[in-house]
Structure formats: structure tokens, C-alpha cells
Motif scaffolding. Structure first.
Motif, mmCIF file in Angstrom:
data_model
loop_
_atom_site.group_PDB
_atom_site.id
_atom_site.type_symbol
_atom_site.label_atom_id
_atom_site.label_comp_id
_atom_site.label_asym_id
_atom_site.label_seq_id
_atom_site.Cartn_x
_atom_site.Cartn_y
_atom_site.Cartn_z
ATOM 1 N N GLY A 48 104.239 0.173 -29.164
ATOM 2 C CA GLY A 48 105.226 -0.757 -28.618
ATOM 3 C C GLY A 48 106.389 -0.968 -29.561
ATOM 4 N N SER A 49 107.092 -2.053 -29.310
ATOM 5 C CA SER A 49 108.304 -2.360 -30.065
ATOM 6 C C SER A 49 108.007 -2.675 -31.522
ATOM 7 N N ILE A 50 108.949 -2.294 -32.363
ATOM 8 C CA ILE A 50 108.858 -2.569 -33.793
ATOM 9 C C ILE A 50 110.248 -2.936 -34.307
ATOM 10 N N ALA A 51 110.297 -3.490 -35.491
ATOM 11 C CA ALA A 51 111.564 -3.779 -36.160
ATOM 12 C C ALA A 51 111.393 -3.489 -37.646
ATOM 13 N N THR A 52 112.476 -3.107 -38.281
ATOM 14 C CA THR A 52 112.463 -2.894 -39.726
ATOM 15 C C THR A 52 112.493 -4.245 -40.419
ATOM 16 N N LYS A 53 111.517 -4.505 -41.263
ATOM 17 C CA LYS A 53 111.459 -5.763 -42.024
ATOM 18 C C LYS A 53 112.075 -5.587 -43.405
ATOM 19 N N ALA A 54 111.756 -4.464 -44.049
ATOM 20 C CA ALA A 54 112.256 -4.249 -45.407
ATOM 21 C C ALA A 54 112.377 -2.758 -45.695
ATOM 22 N N ILE A 55 113.327 -2.437 -46.548
ATOM 23 C CA ILE A 55 113.477 -1.083 -47.084
ATOM 24 C C ILE A 55 113.437 -1.249 -48.601
ATOM 25 N N ASN A 56 112.460 -0.596 -49.219
ATOM 26 C CA ASN A 56 112.227 -0.785 -50.652
ATOM 27 C C ASN A 56 112.294 0.540 -51.414
ATOM 28 N N ASN A 57 112.641 0.420 -52.673
ATOM 29 C CA ASN A 57 112.539 1.544 -53.613
ATOM 30 C C ASN A 57 113.230 2.815 -53.142
ATOM 31 N N ILE A 58 114.426 2.676 -52.604
ATOM 32 C CA ILE A 58 115.176 3.868 -52.206
ATOM 33 C C ILE A 58 115.675 4.565 -53.466
ATOM 34 N N SER A 59 115.454 5.862 -53.506
ATOM 35 C CA SER A 59 115.890 6.649 -54.647
ATOM 36 C C SER A 59 116.616 7.897 -54.139
ATOM 37 N N PHE A 60 117.911 7.969 -54.405
ATOM 38 C CA PHE A 60 118.711 9.144 -54.070
ATOM 39 C C PHE A 60 118.698 10.049 -55.299
ATOM 40 N N ASP A 61 117.910 11.112 -55.241
ATOM 41 C CA ASP A 61 117.665 11.924 -56.418
ATOM 42 C C ASP A 61 118.466 13.213 -56.481
ATOM 43 N N THR A 62 118.928 13.695 -55.330
ATOM 44 C CA THR A 62 119.686 14.937 -55.259
ATOM 45 C C THR A 62 120.826 14.756 -54.263
ATOM 46 N N PRO A 63 122.042 15.124 -54.611
ATOM 47 C CA PRO A 63 123.126 14.994 -53.633
ATOM 48 C C PRO A 63 122.897 15.913 -52.425
ATOM 49 N N ILE A 64 123.411 15.490 -51.294
ATOM 50 C CA ILE A 64 123.307 16.264 -50.057
ATOM 51 C C ILE A 64 124.718 16.642 -49.640
ATOM 52 N N LEU A 113 106.265 -5.930 -32.673
ATOM 53 C CA LEU A 113 106.822 -7.073 -31.942
ATOM 54 C C LEU A 113 106.205 -7.203 -30.556
ATOM 55 N N ASP A 114 106.044 -8.451 -30.123
ATOM 56 C CA ASP A 114 105.559 -8.690 -28.767
ATOM 57 C C ASP A 114 106.748 -8.752 -27.806
ATOM 58 N N GLU A 115 106.490 -9.127 -26.555
ATOM 59 C CA GLU A 115 107.544 -9.158 -25.533
ATOM 60 C C GLU A 115 108.606 -10.214 -25.822
ATOM 61 N N ASN A 116 108.323 -11.172 -26.706
ATOM 62 C CA ASN A 116 109.301 -12.195 -27.099
ATOM 63 C C ASN A 116 109.969 -11.878 -28.426
ATOM 64 N N ARG A 117 109.776 -10.640 -28.905
ATOM 65 C CA ARG A 117 110.354 -10.171 -30.162
ATOM 66 C C ARG A 117 109.801 -10.925 -31.368
ATOM 67 N N ARG A 118 108.549 -11.391 -31.258
ATOM 68 C CA ARG A 118 107.842 -12.071 -32.331
ATOM 69 C C ARG A 118 106.798 -11.117 -32.905
ATOM 70 N N PRO A 119 106.474 -11.240 -34.194
ATOM 71 C CA PRO A 119 105.433 -10.373 -34.767
ATOM 72 C C PRO A 119 104.112 -10.509 -34.008
ATOM 73 N N ARG A 120 103.451 -9.385 -33.832
ATOM 74 C CA ARG A 120 102.150 -9.365 -33.164
ATOM 75 C C ARG A 120 101.201 -8.490 -33.968
ATOM 76 N N PRO A 121 99.897 -8.672 -33.767
ATOM 77 C CA PRO A 121 98.940 -7.849 -34.507
ATOM 78 C C PRO A 121 99.102 -6.362 -34.194
ATOM 79 N N VAL A 122 98.987 -5.561 -35.218
ATOM 80 C CA VAL A 122 99.089 -4.111 -35.057
ATOM 81 C C VAL A 122 97.742 -3.524 -34.681
ATOM 82 N N LYS A 123 96.710 -3.893 -35.391
ATOM 83 C CA LYS A 123 95.411 -3.249 -35.237
ATOM 84 C C LYS A 123 94.803 -3.427 -33.860
ATOM 85 N N ALA A 124 95.260 -4.411 -33.108
ATOM 86 C CA ALA A 124 94.736 -4.609 -31.752
ATOM 87 C C ALA A 124 95.155 -3.476 -30.824
ATOM 88 N N PHE A 125 96.110 -2.671 -31.245
ATOM 89 C CA PHE A 125 96.665 -1.658 -30.361
ATOM 90 C C PHE A 125 96.274 -0.233 -30.702
#
Length: 131
Positions: A48-64, A113-125
Motif C-alpha cells: 500500500g501507500s508509503i511516504a519517505t520519513k528520512a534520508i540518512n547518510n547520503i554519500s556521493f562518492d563518484t561523479p556522474i 500509510l493508511d487510507e487517512n495518510r497516517r502511519p499504520r503497521p507494516v507487518k500486518a500486511f
């Protein structure tokens, strides 16, 4: 994909439209590819629906550069009550080269996320049959 298996999520070619004013590939474009990859895996796991909560430890190591083949891989790090942590890796293959090389890595925390865009349990699915 519930194991800690690294999975190819997307592959594309960097083009001039993806550059910053100095002619290198824009880091924001790479981050968007990584976020899409993490979201794709997380939505499949959460069924189902998800949202990004955090992005951590980004490392740009080689130019593209323009013309590089850009591959984005993701692997599940852990599943919490309402969130999933995924490691995302970007590799590149330069024009005329056959070997991939590491370019970027980061950790993404995605929330189910549930149908109201609130966090919901993952493991139930998901269950052991999904592993």
C-alpha cells in the motif's frame, strides 16, 4: 523481497537535462531516483501507500556524467512497526566500459500509510509466504 538481498530497481542513462549549471549530473536527480527505488520496494512490502520519513547518510562518492548508465539498487535493512529502512546504492557504467562502479549510497526510512495518510503497521500486511 524480504531478505537482505540487493535488488536492481531501475536503470537509465544520464542525459544533459539531468545536469547542474556546471555540466555534472545534478545530485537532486540522483536522490529522486534513489527515493523512487526505496519507495517502490517499500510500497511492495507494505502492500500500500508509503511516504519517505528520512534520508540518512547520503554519500556521493563518484561523479556522474552525461552518458553514464545509472543503476539503482535497494536492499531491506529492517522492518519496524510502521516503517522500513532500506539501503539504496547507485552504480554507474561509463561509456565504453563494461564494469559498474559505485557512485552513491544512502539509507531511506519509509513509513506505511493508511487510507487517512497516517502511519499504520507494516507487518500486518505480509507473512512468511512473502519471504
Amino acid at each position: 523481497m524480504l531478505s537482505k538481498e540487493r535488488v536492481l530497481v531501475s536503470r537509465t542513462i544520464a542525459v544533459p537535462a539531468d545536469t547542474n549549471p556546471w555540466g555534472d549530473i545534478f545530485g537532486g536527480w540522483i536522490l529522486s531516483l534513489m527515493d523512487i527505488a526505496a519507495g517502490s520496494i517499500a510500497a511492495r512490502l507494505a502492500k500500500g501507500s508509503i511516504a519517505t520519513k528520512a534520508i540518512n547518510n547520503i554519500s556521493f562518492d563518484t561523479p556522474i556524467f552525461v552518458g553514464d548508465e545509472v543503476s539503482v539498487y535497494s536492499e531491506l535493512e529492517k522492518i519496524g512497526n510502521t516503517s522500513m529502512t532500506l539501503n539504496v546504492y547507485v552504480t554507474i557504467r561509463r561509456k565504453g566500459c563494461s564494469e559498474e562502479q559505485h557512485a552513491v549510497k544512502g539509507t531511506f526510512v519509509m513509513v506505511a500509510l493508511d487510507e487517512n495518510r497516517r502511519p499504520r503497521p507494516v507487518k500486518a500486511f505480509w507473512n512468511d509466504a512473502d519471504k
